[in-house]
Write a protein that holds these residues in place. Sequence first.
Motif, mmCIF file in Angstrom:
data_model
loop_
_atom_site.group_PDB
_atom_site.id
_atom_site.type_symbol
_atom_site.label_atom_id
_atom_site.label_comp_id
_atom_site.label_asym_id
_atom_site.label_seq_id
_atom_site.Cartn_x
_atom_site.Cartn_y
_atom_site.Cartn_z
ATOM 1 N N GLU A 199 0.794 -1.204 0.082
ATOM 2 C CA GLU A 199 -0.041 0.044 0.207
ATOM 3 C C GLU A 199 0.874 1.286 -0.198
ATOM 4 O O GLU A 199 0.704 2.306 -0.639
ATOM 5 C CB GLU A 199 -0.935 -0.084 1.323
ATOM 6 N N ARG A 241 1.769 2.488 -3.316
ATOM 7 C CA ARG A 241 0.703 2.765 -4.280
ATOM 8 C C ARG A 241 -0.063 4.243 -3.694
ATOM 9 O O ARG A 241 -0.844 4.614 -4.296
ATOM 10 C CB ARG A 241 -0.392 1.737 -4.189
ATOM 11 N N SER A 242 0.231 4.740 -2.516
ATOM 12 C CA SER A 242 -0.434 5.595 -1.845
ATOM 13 C C SER A 242 0.187 7.223 -2.259
ATOM 14 O O SER A 242 1.401 7.230 -2.512
ATOM 15 C CB SER A 242 -0.568 5.477 -0.334
ATOM 16 N N ASN A 243 -0.596 8.136 -2.016
ATOM 17 C CA ASN A 243 -0.096 9.396 -2.000
ATOM 18 C C ASN A 243 0.875 9.558 -0.725
ATOM 19 O O ASN A 243 0.094 9.443 0.448
ATOM 20 C CB ASN A 243 -1.318 10.427 -2.065
#
Length: 76
Positions: free
Chosen positions: A23, A26-28
Amino acid sequence: MIATRLYAEEYFLNHMSNEGIPEIQRSNMVSCVIQLKALGIDNILGFDWPASPSAEAMIRALEVLYSLGVLDDDAS
């Protein structure tokens, strides 16, 4: 039990990864950077992440925070 696939079995076996992308990759990263700064961690790019985000994502987060006035010229 019936399994329904949205892709062909050949695609599943030959093209899909056995493991998902973490995660954090894939995250900001803006909220993570704000939280680390609030905790007094200044060396964000050198922080020891469990699964390191890309350098581009970290730099992008720092740029966003700078443009919003959250960080100063010294990134503090």
